[in-house]
Design a protein around this motif. Structure first.
Motif, PDB file in Angstrom:
ATOM      1  N   MET A  48     -12.699 -19.765  20.697  1.00 54.89           N
ATOM      2  CA  MET A  48     -14.097 -20.056  21.042  1.00 54.89           C
ATOM      3  C   MET A  48     -14.754 -18.848  21.720  1.00 54.89           C
ATOM      4  O   MET A  48     -15.888 -18.469  21.369  1.00 54.89           O
ATOM      5  N   ILE A  49     -14.040 -18.240  22.664  1.00 57.17           N
ATOM      6  CA  ILE A  49     -14.623 -17.086  23.372  1.00 57.17           C
ATOM      7  C   ILE A  49     -14.809 -15.906  22.405  1.00 57.17           C
ATOM      8  O   ILE A  49     -15.844 -15.242  22.407  1.00 57.17           O
ATOM      9  N   LEU A  50     -13.812 -15.695  21.553  1.00 53.97           N
ATOM     10  CA  LEU A  50     -13.938 -14.600  20.583  1.00 53.97           C
ATOM     11  C   LEU A  50     -15.048 -14.885  19.574  1.00 53.97           C
ATOM     12  O   LEU A  50     -15.763 -13.968  19.139  1.00 53.97           O
ATOM     13  N   LEU A  51     -15.211 -16.155  19.201  1.00 54.15           N
ATOM     14  CA  LEU A  51     -16.297 -16.500  18.280  1.00 54.15           C
ATOM     15  C   LEU A  51     -17.666 -16.328  18.947  1.00 54.15           C
ATOM     16  O   LEU A  51     -18.629 -15.910  18.291  1.00 54.15           O
ATOM     17  N   ALA A  52     -17.734 -16.655  20.237  1.00 50.51           N
ATOM     18  CA  ALA A  52     -18.998 -16.440  20.963  1.00 50.51           C
ATOM     19  C   ALA A  52     -19.338 -14.954  20.931  1.00 50.51           C
ATOM     20  O   ALA A  52     -20.498 -14.563  20.709  1.00 50.51           O
ATOM     21  N   ALA A  53     -18.320 -14.117  21.125  1.00 52.70           N
ATOM     22  CA  ALA A  53     -18.534 -12.662  21.086  1.00 52.70           C
ATOM     23  C   ALA A  53     -18.910 -12.222  19.671  1.00 52.70           C
ATOM     24  O   ALA A  53     -19.832 -11.426  19.474  1.00 52.70           O
ATOM     25  N   LYS A  54     -18.218 -12.762  18.681  1.00 49.07           N
ATOM     26  CA  LYS A  54     -18.505 -12.373  17.279  1.00 49.07           C
ATOM     27  C   LYS A  54     -19.920 -12.794  16.892  1.00 49.07           C
ATOM     28  O   LYS A  54     -20.608 -12.075  16.157  1.00 49.07           O
ATOM     29  N   LEU A  78     -22.515 -13.045  18.872  1.00 53.79           N
ATOM     30  CA  LEU A  78     -23.447 -12.085  19.494  1.00 53.79           C
ATOM     31  C   LEU A  78     -23.506 -10.811  18.655  1.00 53.79           C
ATOM     32  O   LEU A  78     -24.574 -10.252  18.410  1.00 53.79           O
ATOM     33  N   ASP A  79     -22.327 -10.363  18.196  1.00 53.95           N
ATOM     34  CA  ASP A  79     -22.266  -9.164  17.371  1.00 53.95           C
ATOM     35  C   ASP A  79     -22.981  -9.395  16.034  1.00 53.95           C
ATOM     36  O   ASP A  79     -23.691  -8.517  15.535  1.00 53.95           O
ATOM     37  N   HIS A  80     -22.802 -10.593  15.470  1.00 56.88           N
ATOM     38  CA  HIS A  80     -23.451 -10.943  14.195  1.00 56.88           C
ATOM     39  C   HIS A  80     -24.970 -10.883  14.353  1.00 56.88           C
ATOM     40  O   HIS A  80     -25.669 -10.299  13.521  1.00 56.88           O
ATOM     41  N   LEU A  81     -25.462 -11.473  15.437  1.00 59.02           N
ATOM     42  CA  LEU A  81     -26.911 -11.456  15.678  1.00 59.02           C
ATOM     43  C   LEU A  81     -27.394 -10.020  15.874  1.00 59.02           C
ATOM     44  O   LEU A  81     -28.449  -9.629  15.361  1.00 59.02           O
ATOM     45  N   ARG A  82     -26.624  -9.241  16.647  1.00 61.23           N
ATOM     46  CA  ARG A  82     -26.996  -7.842  16.874  1.00 61.23           C
ATOM     47  C   ARG A  82     -27.121  -7.120  15.537  1.00 61.23           C
ATOM     48  O   ARG A  82     -28.054  -6.356  15.316  1.00 61.23           O
ATOM     49  N   TYR A  83     -26.198  -7.398  14.634  1.00 59.47           N
ATOM     50  CA  TYR A  83     -26.199  -6.706  13.349  1.00 59.47           C
ATOM     51  C   TYR A  83     -27.365  -7.153  12.465  1.00 59.47           C
ATOM     52  O   TYR A  83     -28.094  -6.313  11.932  1.00 59.47           O
ATOM     53  N   VAL A  84     -27.533  -8.472  12.323  1.00 61.33           N
ATOM     54  CA  VAL A  84     -28.549  -8.937  11.359  1.00 61.33           C
ATOM     55  C   VAL A  84     -29.971  -8.774  11.888  1.00 61.33           C
ATOM     56  O   VAL A  84     -30.918  -8.795  11.114  1.00 61.33           O
TER      57      VAL A  84
END
Lengths: 322, 73
Positions: free
Chosen positions: A244-250, A252-258
């Motif tokens: 869950m914590i890693l997915l929360a981080a991923k 955020l990264d996904h949003l940053r990218y798109v």
């Protein structure tokens, strides 16, 4: 045929989930609301999975395997079914991660909620159901069609990592290049339908983490209807929280990218499914070339001008985008 | 449209910063220290990871909002 598979799945899911709700809600059961919801979720899971599998079958049967173009030249990047499944998963993910975080953080902070906790669990199970459905659909569709366009092919990882290093913010790209011994002075490889970041990093990480959280979540949910050893349950719970914590981080990264202004047309394509020809020509030259080759068709003799076949799946944009 | 999406993403990033703050403060609290270094380390590392990515998302949202302003100017 495809609609029939979808309809059968839907009817069975409605009957199965309805039956589980009716059974758990009968006054004969002494369960509290939290346990009731857990049991409804656990007993509904086979039907949700079955519906997802039949939906994946239906999607695979209805794939059209051709690149679609609008009169203005825009190219279809995702099929409507792909976009819909992405947003079903996104909705489930948002519900599940928000409610999961609430459960985790009130535990960490020793806090209490101003409303009954079972509402958080209820929403969590709804979100999880959407994610399980979406995952079952996606996996079934990919297994049947053999479409692996979102992953680098055999022997292509180094080129993909070099492309990835170029696409990352410069300091991070330098680190990746340093660790993997890549030469960033070389021209970046041309981009295909999906960027190197999407293929070499984003998609594999999503698959790994979503797979982990779904499997551990299923184990946790099944503990009241099947004998799960305590040690397995402990590990499942620990890994569920870690995922869950890693997915929360991923995420955020996904949003940053798109949300990068230069990639706004790609984000829009996840809603409208189309990307302008000009954007594809400038930003995804390899894909543009492949679309043009496909439109020209095989040349007489067929050497050198046939569309490049995708590994194990369609080489086109429209029929079965991921 | 960009404005709405950027604001929603900013809201999400703020929520994650709040979660990271909670994890960090509880990670260095005495009650967690009593549970061992692993427990503390995981909470603090998780908090730092979330905070760093939330800040980079905020940066990206500002960039998106700037591009919206430039396009409409």
């Amino acid at each position: 045929m495809s609609w029939l598979a979808f309809a059968i799945g839907l009817i069975l899911a409605v009957i199965g989930i309805g039956g589980a709700i009716a059974l758990a809600s009968s006054s004969a059961q002494p369960w509290d609301p939290e346990l009731t919801d857990n049991l409804i979720f656990a007993k509904s899971l086979p039907f949700i999975l079955g519906f997802g599998i039949l939906s994946g079958l239906a999607r695979a049967a209805s794939d059209r395997w051709v690149t679609e173009r609008r009169p203005d030249g825009a190219i279809r990047r995702f099929s409507p079914g792909t976009a819909l499944n992405h947003w079903i998963n996104a909705l489930g993910f948002l519900i599940a991660i928000t409610t999961g975080s609430v459960q985790y953080l009130i535990g960490v902070a020793d806090a209490t909620l101003p409303f009954p906790l079972f509402w958080v669990y209820r929403l969590h199970f709804i979100g999880a159901s959407l994610m399980v459905y979406s995952a079952a659909l996606f996996v079934t569709h990919r297994l049947i069609t053999g479409d692996t366009r979102l992953l680098p092919g055999r022997g292509e990882w180094i080129r993909h990592f070099r492309g990835l290093a170029h696409e990352l913010p410069r300091p991070l790209g330098n680190v990746v290049a340093g660790v993997l011994g890549l030469d960033l002075r070389r021209e970046p490889p041309p981009v295909g339908q999906f960027t190197y970041y999407e293929k070499a990093f984003s998609f594999p990480v999503w698959v790994l983490l979503l797979g982990l959280i779904i499997v551990t979540g299923l184990l946790k949910a099944m503990r009241y209807v099947a004998p799960i050893p305590g040690e397995v349950l402990w590990w499942a719970s620990a890994l569920h929280v870690a995922a869950m914590i890693l997915l929360a981080a991923k995420f955020l990264d996904h949003l940053r990218y798109v949300l990068a202004p230069s990639r706004w047309p790609l984000l829009r394509s996840m809603v409208q499914t189309w990307v302008s020809q000009e954007y594809v020509r400038l930003r995804h030259p390899l894909w543009f070339e492949s679309v043009q080759r496909e439109e020209r068709g095989p040349a007489p003799g067929g050497v050198g001008s046939a569309p490049e076949p995708a590994r194990g799946g369609p080489h086109v944009a429209g029929g079965s985008g991921p | 449209m960009k404005l709405v999406v950027a604001l929603l993403a900013l809201l999400w990033a703020a929520g994650n910063l709040f979660a990271a703050g909670l994890m960090l403060t509880n990670g260095i609290a005495a009650k967690t220290a009593a549970k061992g270094l692993t427990e503390q380390g995981l909470l603090v590392l998780g908090a730092l990871l979330l905070a760093a990515l939330a800040l980079s998302l905020i940066w990206q949202c500002v960039d998106l909002l700037r591009s919206e302003t430039n396009e409409s100017a």
